[in-house]
Design a protein around this motif. Structure first.
Motif, short mmCIF file in Angstrom:
data_model
loop_
_atom_site.label_atom_id
_atom_site.label_comp_id
_atom_site.label_asym_id
_atom_site.label_seq_id
_atom_site.Cartn_x
_atom_site.Cartn_y
_atom_site.Cartn_z
N ASP A 212 0.84 -1.20 0.00
CA ASP A 212 0.00 0.00 0.00
C ASP A 212 0.87 1.25 0.00
N ARG A 213 1.83 1.29 0.91
CA ARG A 213 2.67 2.48 1.04
C ARG A 213 3.55 2.68 -0.17
N ARG A 214 3.84 1.60 -0.89
CA ARG A 214 4.71 1.70 -2.06
C ARG A 214 3.93 2.11 -3.31
N HIS A 215 2.64 1.67 -3.41
CA HIS A 215 1.96 1.79 -4.69
C HIS A 215 0.59 2.48 -4.65
N VAL A 216 -0.07 2.57 -3.51
CA VAL A 216 -1.45 3.07 -3.47
C VAL A 216 -1.46 4.55 -3.17
N PHE A 217 -2.16 5.30 -4.00
CA PHE A 217 -2.31 6.74 -3.83
C PHE A 217 -3.67 6.97 -3.17
N HIS A 218 -3.68 7.47 -1.93
CA HIS A 218 -4.90 7.59 -1.15
C HIS A 218 -5.61 8.92 -1.40
N SER A 219 -6.93 8.89 -1.28
CA SER A 219 -7.74 10.09 -1.49
C SER A 219 -7.66 11.05 -0.32
N TRP A 220 -7.83 12.33 -0.60
CA TRP A 220 -7.92 13.41 0.40
C TRP A 220 -6.74 13.42 1.37
N SER A 221 -5.55 13.04 0.91
CA SER A 221 -4.45 12.85 1.86
C SER A 221 -3.12 13.33 1.30
N GLN B 141 0.33 12.12 0.97
CA GLN B 141 0.73 10.72 0.93
C GLN B 141 1.85 10.37 1.91
N ALA B 142 2.80 11.26 2.11
CA ALA B 142 3.96 10.94 2.94
C ALA B 142 3.62 10.90 4.43
N THR B 143 2.47 11.44 4.80
CA THR B 143 2.13 11.52 6.23
C THR B 143 1.22 10.39 6.69
N LEU B 144 0.84 9.51 5.79
CA LEU B 144 -0.17 8.50 6.10
C LEU B 144 0.42 7.29 6.82
N THR B 145 -0.35 6.78 7.77
CA THR B 145 -0.09 5.47 8.38
C THR B 145 -1.43 4.74 8.47
N PRO B 146 -1.96 4.31 7.33
CA PRO B 146 -3.32 3.74 7.32
C PRO B 146 -3.40 2.41 8.05
N THR B 147 -4.58 2.15 8.60
CA THR B 147 -4.85 0.90 9.30
C THR B 147 -5.14 -0.21 8.30
N VAL B 148 -4.59 -1.37 8.53
CA VAL B 148 -4.90 -2.55 7.74
C VAL B 148 -6.13 -3.23 8.35
N LEU B 149 -7.14 -3.49 7.53
CA LEU B 149 -8.28 -4.28 7.95
C LEU B 149 -8.23 -5.63 7.24
N THR B 150 -8.42 -6.69 8.00
CA THR B 150 -8.27 -8.02 7.43
C THR B 150 -9.57 -8.81 7.36
N ALA B 151 -10.58 -8.41 8.15
CA ALA B 151 -11.84 -9.15 8.17
C ALA B 151 -12.93 -8.27 8.75
N ALA B 152 -14.18 -8.66 8.48
CA ALA B 152 -15.32 -7.92 9.01
C ALA B 152 -16.51 -8.86 9.09
N GLN B 153 -17.37 -8.61 10.05
CA GLN B 153 -18.59 -9.40 10.20
C GLN B 153 -19.60 -8.59 11.00
N GLY B 154 -20.78 -8.42 10.45
CA GLY B 154 -21.81 -7.68 11.17
C GLY B 154 -21.39 -6.26 11.45
N CYS B 155 -21.31 -5.89 12.73
CA CYS B 155 -20.94 -4.53 13.12
C CYS B 155 -19.48 -4.42 13.55
N TYR B 156 -18.68 -5.45 13.29
CA TYR B 156 -17.29 -5.47 13.75
C TYR B 156 -16.32 -5.63 12.58
N VAL B 157 -15.10 -5.07 12.78
CA VAL B 157 -14.00 -5.29 11.85
C VAL B 157 -12.78 -5.72 12.66
N TRP B 158 -11.81 -6.36 12.00
CA TRP B 158 -10.57 -6.78 12.63
C TRP B 158 -9.41 -6.13 11.91
N ASP B 159 -8.49 -5.57 12.69
CA ASP B 159 -7.33 -4.93 12.07
C ASP B 159 -6.19 -5.91 11.90
N GLY B 160 -5.10 -5.42 11.32
CA GLY B 160 -3.97 -6.30 11.00
C GLY B 160 -3.24 -6.85 12.19
#
Length: 445
Positions: A14-23, A25-44
Motif C-alpha cells: 500500500d505504502r509503495r503503490h497506493v495513492f490515497h484520497s484526500w491525503s 501521501q507521505a504523512t499517512l499510516t493507514p490501518t490494515v483491515l483483514t476481516a469484518a462481520q456484522g458490526c465489527y472489523v478486525w485490524d492487521g
C-alpha cells in the motif's frame, strides 16, 4: 501487538503503490483491515473494533451479510457484466425495488457507479430540463469529489478545486447551534434561513438557476437536522421560480435516519434524488438518480447526453436487490429508528450531561453527531473548521484503544454504526465513547 505477516505485506505494498484520497501521501499510516462481520472489523494486529463509522457511512446492513454475499456469487456465476444498452434482470428488479420506495413520482432510475457521478448527472438533467445553468447548494455540505460535485460541496475540500467557473452558488442553511442568523430558536432559524435563501435566489436571478441541491440531513458536514418547515419552504421556493429541487440522499438514504430516505422525515417530494452507499451497503460500487415524471418526459424523445459503461452493472444491482429485500425482511430500517430513539439518542444526551467537552448532540436513527468544544459558553470547537488538533487526535486514539472505529470530521465524532446494530452493541459503543470523552474533557476550560 504487531501486524501479521499477511497484513504487513499488504501495508508495505500500500505504502509503495497506493495513492490515497484526500491525503498527503507521505504523512499517512493507514490501518490494515483483514476481516469484518456484522458490526465489527478486525485490524492487521488482530484487534476487534466495533464499527461506529459504517466504513464511509455505507455499510447499512453490516459487513458480510450472507444473503447479499450469496446474491453476488450467484449473479457472478450467471452474468458478470453486460453493456448498459441491454436489459438485465438484476438492474430491472433493482430499479423496481428502489422506485417502490422513493417518494412521489420519482419512478425512473438512472444508475451510476457511485454518489458523486449521481450528483453530476442529476445536475446535468436539471440544466437540460430547465435550460438554465446555475446550481445553488449550502455551505456545510458534501456532494462528492468529481468536478461539479466538489464545487457544489460546502466544506473546505472544495477550496483547492474551486476556480469560480462551475456555475455553483452557495448559501447558508439552518444550523441553530452555530447560527449565521443570530437566531434564538428553531422557528426563528428556519424563518431567517428561508429568507436568506429567497434573497439569494432574487440576487442571483431566478431565471438563471437550474437547481437547488440539498442533503435533507447533511452528513459529513455535521448531521444538522432541519425542521420540516425549512424543507417545505425550499420546495415552495423551487416551485415558485421553476427551479429543480435535488435531494442528495447518498449518505442519509436507505435506512440511515430510520426512514427509507431522509426526505421522508419531512413529507417533502423532490424532483430528482441521488443515492448510493446504503443502496447495497457498498458491497459493489453503485449509485443512481431517481427521476420524476416531468424530467423523465424531457428525455422521452430527446436523447439524454450521458451514460456510463457500468450503469446498472449486474453484480452491483444484484447486491442492491438482495440488500433492499434483506432490509425489508429483517426490519432493518425500523431497527435504525428504534435504536436511535431508545438507545443512541438518550445515551448521547446522557453523555452530554457528564462531559463538559460535548457542546451538542444531534441526529436521527443511526445518524448522530457529537460536537466537541473547548468551552461550552463560547462554543469554541475542539478542532478548527477544516482541520484537526492534537486534542482530537488523542480522542480518536482513545476510541480506537477502547475498541471502536469512529467517524471523525473536524471537531465532531459521528455515531453512525450499521443500521443492524443491536441494543447491546450500541451500549457497548457508547460505554467506550464515554471513556474516550474523558480525554476530550481534559482539553476544556
Amino acid at each position: 501487538m504487531t501486524l501479521s505477516e499477511e497484513a504487513a505485506r499488504a501495508y508495505e505494498l500500500d505504502r509503495r503503490h497506493v495513492f490515497h484520497s484526500w491525503s498527503a501521501q507521505a504523512t499517512l499510516t493507514p490501518t490494515v483491515l483483514t476481516a469484518a462481520q456484522g458490526c465489527y472489523v478486525w485490524d492487521g494486529e488482530g484487534n476487534r473494533l466495533l464499527d461506529f463509522s459504517s466504513m464511509m457511512v455505507n455499510t447499512n446492513i453490516g459487513h458480510q451479510h450472507p444473503k447479499v454475499v450469496a446474491a453476488i456469487q450467484e449473479q457472478a456465476a450467471t452474468l458478470c457484466t453486460v453493456a448498459p444498452s441491454f436489459v438485465n434482470a438484476a438492474r430491472s428488479e433493482a430499479a423496481r425495488l428502489i422506485s417502490e420506495r422513493t417518494p412521489g413520482d420519482l419512478d425512473m432510475i438512472f444508475f451510476t457507479n457511485g454518489g458523486a457521478d449521481a450528483v453530476e448527472h442529476a445536475v446535468r438533467m436539471a440544466r437540460l430540463h430547465t435550460g438554465r445553468y446555475k446550481v445553488l447548494s449550502r455551505y456545510r455540505s458534501y456532494h462528492g469529489g468529481t468536478e461539479t460535485a466538489v464545487n457544489l460541496t460546502g466544506d473546505p475540500r472544495r477550496w483547492p478545486n474551486d476556480h469560480g467557473n462551475t456555475g455553483t452558488v452557495h448559501f447558508f442553511g439552518p444550523f441553530l447551534y452555530r447560527s449565521e442568523f443570530h437566531a434564538t430558536d428553531e422557528a426563528q432559524e428556519t424563518e431567517r434561513a428561508l429568507a436568506h435563501l429567497e434573497r439569494t435566489i432574487e440576487m442571483e436571478g431566478p431565471a438563471t438557476i437550474a437547481a437547488i441541491i440539498l442533503e435533507p440531513v447533511p452528513g459529513t458536514a455535521g448531521i444538522m437536522v432541519p425542521t420540516r418547515e425549512y424543507l417545505r419552504g425550499v420546495r415552495a421556493l423551487c416551485d415558485k421560480h421553476g427551479i429543480v429541487f435535488i435531494a442528495d440522499e447518498v449518505m442519509a438514504g436507505f435506512g440511515r435516519t430510520g426512514k427509507w430516505f431522509a426526505i421522508d422525515n419531512f413529507d417533502v417530494v423532490p424532483d430528482l434524488m441521488t443515492f448510493a452507499k446504503g443502496v447495497n451497503s457498498g458491497y459493489v460500487p453503485l449509485g443512481g438518480v431517481a427521476i420524476n415524471a416531468a424530467i423523465a418526459a424531457t428525455f422521452a424523445h430527446r436523447p439524454y447526453p450521458g451514460g456510463l459503461t457500468y450503469s446498472g452493472h449486474p453484480l452491483a444491482t444484484a447486491a442492491a436487490v438482495a440488500t433492499i429485500n434483506v432490509m425489508a425482511q429483517e426490519r432493518i430500517v425500523e431497527n435504525a429508528a428504534e435504536i436511535g430513539a431508545k438507545v443512541i439518542g438518550p445515551g448521547l444526551r446522557e453523555l452530554a450531561q457528564r462531559h463538559r467537552s460535548i457542546g451538542e448532540v444531534r441526529g436521527l436513527g443511526v445518524f448522530w453527531a457529537v460536537e466537541l468544544v473547548r468551552d461550552r459558553a463560547t462554543r469554541e470547537p475542539l478542532a478548527p473548521y477544516g482541520g484537526t488538533s492534537p486534542a482530537m487526535t488523542e480522542v480518536v486514539a482513545a476510541c480506537r484503544a477502547g475498541g471502536i472505529l469512529p467517524f471523525v470530521n473536524f471537531n465532531r465524532l459521528h455515531v453512525v454504526p450499521p443500521c443492524v446494530i443491536t441494543e447491546a452493541e450500541a451500549k457497548e459503543g457508547l460505554a467506550i465513547l464515554d471513556q474516550a470523552l474523558t480525554v476530550a474533557d481534559a482539553h476544556t476550560v
